[in-house]
Motif scaffolding. Structure first.
Motif, short mmCIF file in Angstrom:
data_model
loop_
_atom_site.label_atom_id
_atom_site.label_comp_id
_atom_site.label_asym_id
_atom_site.label_seq_id
_atom_site.Cartn_x
_atom_site.Cartn_y
_atom_site.Cartn_z
N ARG A 199 0.85 -1.21 0.00
CA ARG A 199 0.00 0.00 0.00
C ARG A 199 0.88 1.25 0.00
N LEU A 200 1.96 1.22 0.80
CA LEU A 200 2.87 2.36 0.83
C LEU A 200 3.55 2.55 -0.53
N ALA A 201 4.02 1.47 -1.13
CA ALA A 201 4.66 1.56 -2.45
C ALA A 201 3.69 2.14 -3.48
N ASP A 202 2.44 1.69 -3.46
CA ASP A 202 1.44 2.21 -4.39
C ASP A 202 1.20 3.70 -4.15
N HIS A 203 1.12 4.09 -2.90
CA HIS A 203 0.86 5.49 -2.57
C HIS A 203 2.03 6.38 -3.02
N LEU A 204 3.26 5.92 -2.83
CA LEU A 204 4.42 6.68 -3.27
C LEU A 204 4.48 6.77 -4.79
N ARG A 205 4.07 5.72 -5.47
CA ARG A 205 4.02 5.74 -6.93
C ARG A 205 3.04 6.81 -7.41
N VAL A 206 1.88 6.90 -6.77
CA VAL A 206 0.89 7.92 -7.13
C VAL A 206 1.47 9.31 -6.86
N ALA A 207 2.18 9.48 -5.75
CA ALA A 207 2.80 10.78 -5.46
C ALA A 207 3.79 11.15 -6.55
N ASN A 208 4.53 10.19 -7.05
CA ASN A 208 5.48 10.45 -8.14
C ASN A 208 4.73 10.82 -9.42
N TRP A 209 3.63 10.14 -9.70
CA TRP A 209 2.83 10.48 -10.88
C TRP A 209 2.30 11.91 -10.78
N ASP A 210 1.98 12.36 -9.56
CA ASP A 210 1.54 13.74 -9.37
C ASP A 210 2.62 14.72 -9.84
N LEU A 211 3.88 14.40 -9.52
CA LEU A 211 4.97 15.28 -9.96
C LEU A 211 5.02 15.34 -11.48
N ARG A 212 4.85 14.19 -12.10
CA ARG A 212 4.86 14.16 -13.57
C ARG A 212 3.70 14.98 -14.14
N ALA A 213 2.54 14.91 -13.48
CA ALA A 213 1.38 15.69 -13.93
C ALA A 213 1.66 17.19 -13.84
N HIS A 214 2.39 17.62 -12.79
CA HIS A 214 2.77 19.03 -12.68
C HIS A 214 3.57 19.45 -13.92
N VAL A 215 4.51 18.61 -14.33
CA VAL A 215 5.36 18.93 -15.49
C VAL A 215 4.54 18.95 -16.77
#
Length: 130
Positions: free
Chosen positions: A67-83
């Motif tokens: 669950r933590l790994a999945d949540h961190l992956r989503v947080a990383n995708w958020d950074l990509r969405a910013h870009v």
């Protein structure tokens, strides 16, 4: 009995930088730090966005390793969405290190980049990440 942290966060700009790109969070269920990658654009935004996304998940986001790994992956995708929304942010990045209280009473350590985690036990520090 559930595991709880007694944690605090502090930040120092250090002697070589003109801005501080650190973002941190400390609570009974987690302690984490993110540091924008120097030299890249908007490291302060990257570190703050990652910490915000991780914290927004609350204790249940860190209840188990997957669950933590999945949540961190989503947080990383958020950074990509910013870009993708703002191309001038291309290259923004952050390091990340966090400890989390898991549902089973264990401690989960998550890490990316060169912000290291150390274990302090009996007055001795030992490096846990590299």
């Amino acid at each position: 009995m559930a595991l709880r942290f007694d944690a605090a966060a502090a930040s120092d700009i250090g002697p070589h930088r003109s801005t501080n790109q650190d973002a941190a969070y400390a609570s009974a269920w987690a302690a984490l730090v993110a540091d924008g990658v120097g030299g890249g654009p908007s490291g302060d935004l990257a570190s703050a966005a990652l910490v915000h996304r991780v914290v927004a998940g609350g204790p249940s986001a860190a209840a188990e390793p997957q669950r933590l790994a999945d949540h961190l992956r989503v947080a990383n995708w958020d950074l990509r969405a910013h870009v993708e929304r703002e191309p001038e942010l291309a290259g923004m990045a952050t390091t990340f290190t966090g400890v989390f209280a898991a549902a089973d009473g264990s401690v989960l350590l998550a890490h990316s980049g060169d912000s290291r985690a150390y274990l302090l036990r009996d007055g001795e520090l030992s490096q846990q990440t590299r």
